[in-house]
Design an enzyme around this catalytic site. Structure first.
Site, PDB file in Angstrom:
ATOM      1  N   VAL A  91     -24.966  42.602 -14.174  1.00 38.67           N
ATOM      2  CA  VAL A  91     -25.526  41.762 -14.787  1.00 38.67           C
ATOM      3  C   VAL A  91     -24.059  41.139 -14.997  1.00 38.67           C
ATOM      4  CG1 VAL A  91     -26.329  40.177 -16.968  1.00 38.67           C
ATOM      5  CG2 VAL A  91     -27.445  42.923 -16.139  1.00 38.67           C
ATOM      6  N   CYS A  92     -23.200  41.382 -15.261  1.00 37.00           N
ATOM      7  CA  CYS A  92     -21.296  40.599 -15.621  1.00 37.00           C
ATOM      8  C   CYS A  92     -21.193  40.018 -14.177  1.00 37.00           C
ATOM      9  CB  CYS A  92     -21.089  41.371 -16.134  1.00 37.00           C
ATOM     10  SG  CYS A  92     -20.503  42.434 -18.035  1.00 37.00           S
ATOM     11  N   THR A  93     -21.716  41.281 -13.359  1.00 40.08           N
ATOM     12  CA  THR A  93     -20.978  40.558 -11.915  1.00 40.08           C
ATOM     13  C   THR A  93     -21.429  39.421 -11.704  1.00 40.08           C
ATOM     14  OG1 THR A  93     -20.517  42.820 -11.558  1.00 40.08           O
ATOM     15  CG2 THR A  93     -20.881  41.056  -9.519  1.00 40.08           C
ATOM     16  N   THR A 140     -19.729  45.734 -13.349  1.00 37.69           N
ATOM     17  CA  THR A 140     -21.177  45.973 -14.522  1.00 37.69           C
ATOM     18  C   THR A 140     -22.008  44.861 -13.821  1.00 37.69           C
ATOM     19  OG1 THR A 140     -20.935  44.999 -16.235  1.00 37.69           O
ATOM     20  CG2 THR A 140     -20.742  47.068 -16.527  1.00 37.69           C
ATOM     21  N   LEU A 181     -20.566  36.158 -14.387  1.00 34.33           N
ATOM     22  CA  LEU A 181     -19.051  35.428 -13.646  1.00 34.33           C
ATOM     23  C   LEU A 181     -19.009  34.536 -12.163  1.00 34.33           C
ATOM     24  CD1 LEU A 181     -18.688  37.516 -15.967  1.00 34.33           C
ATOM     25  CD2 LEU A 181     -16.361  37.145 -14.687  1.00 34.33           C
TER      26      LEU A 181
END
Length: 219
Positions: free
Chosen positions: A44-46, A42, A49
């Site tokens: 934003v998550c990428t 997804t 992290l």
């Protein structure tokens, strides 16, 4: 443990991660940044992290570990890491990522959005982040909705604040950053302050004439 919050002890869960099976209390033997993500692959998550991978050395300098969590299995995490590293060339994801496809760990760590639901009526994961001390207790928590990416520089700033507060009897004032003056805790008398802070301190003259706003410098 749905009410997990500041001062609570993180439960000693056994979790599956990209680095194998770990027990949280074994892993958390120093300052630990425990952060959750709604799902693999997804946008934003990428970005989040990837930023964590890029600034991991900053946490290491402060003696802090990183531990991610996302609601997919390990095989999915392993594939996702390739995208995360590609987004920030030169950065490597050296920290473990907890697998939680059934969202059991998420619930026990209080990393669920209480208002947002998926099409099946299940609670959605939030962007939660706990800073945990070596004593396994939560020292600070952020809780963001899935739509808003976090400011990871702020995570470093508050870790700096927490570590100084633990070492000295001080607190950090508004907008503090390393190198700025800190305030001496109110429960420290002036006599104690003179001994504890031989470098000296400055007391702000306020209308109340109460000498409670005292600034000094600490490493």
């Amino acid at each position: 443990m749905p009410g997990l919050t500041l001062g609570d002890t993180v439960p000693n869960l056994e979790v599956e991660t990209t680095h194998g099976i770990i027990k949280l209390h074994d892993f958390i033997d120093t300052w630990t940044i425990l952060f959750s993500h709604p799902a693999d692959f997804t946008p934003v998550c990428t970005t989040e992290l990837s930023k964590m991978a890029a600034i991991a050395p900053e946490f290491a300098k402060r003696g802090a570990k990183l531990l991610g969590l996302s609601c997919n299995d390990v095989l999915s995490h392993v594939e996702w890491v390739k995208d995360i590293e590609a987004y920030s060339p030169g950065s490597k994801v050296t920290y473990p990522i907890i697998a939680d496809p059934n969202r059991q760990v998420l619930n026990q760590l209080n990393m669920v959005d209480p208002t947002e639901k998926d099409s099946s009526g299940n609670s959605l994961p939030s962007r939660a982040l706990h800073i945990v001390g070596a004593d396994k207790k939560i020292k600070l928590s952020f809780l963001y909705p899935a739509s808003t990416g976090r400011n990871m520089d702020e995570v470093i700033r508050v870790l700096d604040s927490l570590q100084r507060a633990e070492k000295h009897k001080i607190a950090t004032p508004v907008d503090w950053k390393p190198g700025d003056p800190v305030v001496i805790s109110s429960n420290v008398s002036n006599e104690e302050a003179k001994k504890m802070f031989p470098q000296g301190y400055k007391t702000v003259d306020l209308p109340s004439k109460k000498e409670y706003l005292r600034f000094t410098y600490v490493d």
